[in-house]
Enzyme design. Structure first.
Site, mmCIF file in Angstrom:
data_model
loop_
_atom_site.group_PDB
_atom_site.id
_atom_site.type_symbol
_atom_site.label_atom_id
_atom_site.label_comp_id
_atom_site.label_asym_id
_atom_site.label_seq_id
_atom_site.Cartn_x
_atom_site.Cartn_y
_atom_site.Cartn_z
ATOM 1 C CE LYS A 273 8.117 50.704 -11.483
ATOM 2 N NZ LYS A 273 8.429 51.021 -10.076
ATOM 3 C CB THR B 260 19.667 51.931 -10.697
ATOM 4 O OG1 THR B 260 19.894 50.518 -10.468
ATOM 5 C CG2 THR B 260 20.412 52.360 -11.944
ATOM 6 N N GLY C 222 16.711 52.655 -5.526
ATOM 7 C CA GLY C 222 15.676 53.624 -5.194
ATOM 8 C C GLY C 222 14.904 54.186 -6.368
ATOM 9 C CB THR C 223 14.891 53.525 -10.025
ATOM 10 O OG1 THR C 223 14.796 52.103 -9.854
ATOM 11 C CG2 THR C 223 16.322 53.876 -10.358
#
Length: 272
Positions: free
Chosen positions: A173, A204, A206-207
């Site tokens: 990621k 953001t 908990g992405t």
């Protein structure tokens, strides 16, 4: 029967990440979510104030209770806290006939440690080898492999380093890089670059949990890995765009953003 997905992760008392984010994602994406709690955190929008891991026997009992009776079509792992828990969960997954999405959680969004340093080797040698898809962010790649990603060009090198530990696929990621949010998915043969616009939204929290859970939902519904990852990327991008303020710090992504669109569309249809 509705697809069933099991999350093995820690609790976020603030509701933005962890088990809570996983179950919200599963509900939004049309699967039945189940949970094995590995740790309890005192956590809010500004950080983690405390964390307490559960005994290995409690984690094993939860897992067996769900899998032996209800069954699962996919498993997702998050916060595992210690080497003992990592090794126990890896053993459980290896005996389960279902794809596993491993989010090798090392630190919280606020930089608080969620995995003991002594557990890193267990993640490398026990957990990653049983993963269908591993989803490390750039900090976790550096923790696990020593490879530091400075630009999009480094993503392939990072993915190759993670693949050496044995997952079938790795999704690196790249959200911490500048520019578009670019992730790289590969099994060592196929390479997929997933690109999305970066939203100017600081909320953001908990992405990572949300993305890994969304991938598990796609796999449980029978999608191949590249399709499941692409759909999960689309879902989490929308959730980030709709993230909202909560408390004094970093708010959560909105797990129900797509459901809200459906409800608004339904109301417009009724009005027409």
């Amino acid at each position: 029967m509705i697809p069933r997905v099991l999350t093995v992760a820690g609790s976020d008392s603030g509701g933005g990440a962890g088990i809570q984010a996983d179950l919200k994602t599963m509900l939004a994406l049309g699967v039945h979510g189940m949970s094995v709690l590995t740790a309890v955190t005192a956590q809010n929008s500004v950080g983690v104030q405390g964390a307490w891991e559960l005994p290995v026997e409690a984690v094993r009992a939860q897992y067996r209770s769900v899998v032996d009776d209800i069954g699962v079509q996919a498993v997702k792992t998050g916060m595992l806290a210690s080497a003992e828990l990592v090794e126990a969960v890896a053993e459980l997954i290896s005996g389960t006939d279902a794809p596993a999405v491993v989010d090798p959680v090392g630190v919280s969004k606020h930089g608080d440690p969620l995995l003991a340093a002594s557990a890193l080797d267990s993640v490398r040698t026990k957990l990653l080898p049983v993963a269908t898809v591993a989803t490390p962010n750039l900090d976790e790649v550096a923790q696990l492999t020593g490879v530091r990603v400075q630009s999009e060009d480094d993503l392939r090198r990072a993915a190759a380093a993670v693949l050496e530990f044995g997952p079938r696929w790795v999704l690196v990621k790249g959200g911490h890089l500048a520019g578009d949010a670019v992730d790289l998915l590969t099994d060592g043969s196929e390479v997929h670059l997933l690109r999305a616009p970066r939203h100017d939204n600081r909320h953001t929290h908990g992405t990572g949990c949300t993305l890994a859970s969304a991938i598990a939902c796609g796999l449980a519904q029978g999608q191949p890995v590249p399709e499941a990852v692409a759909a999960a990327k689309e879902y989490v991008t929308g959730a980030i765009a709709a993230g909202f303020a909560l408390g004094a710090g970093i708010g959560p992504v909105d797990h129900g953003w797509a459901l809200a669109l459906v409800r608004r569309g339904s109301r417009r249809g009724q009005a027409g």
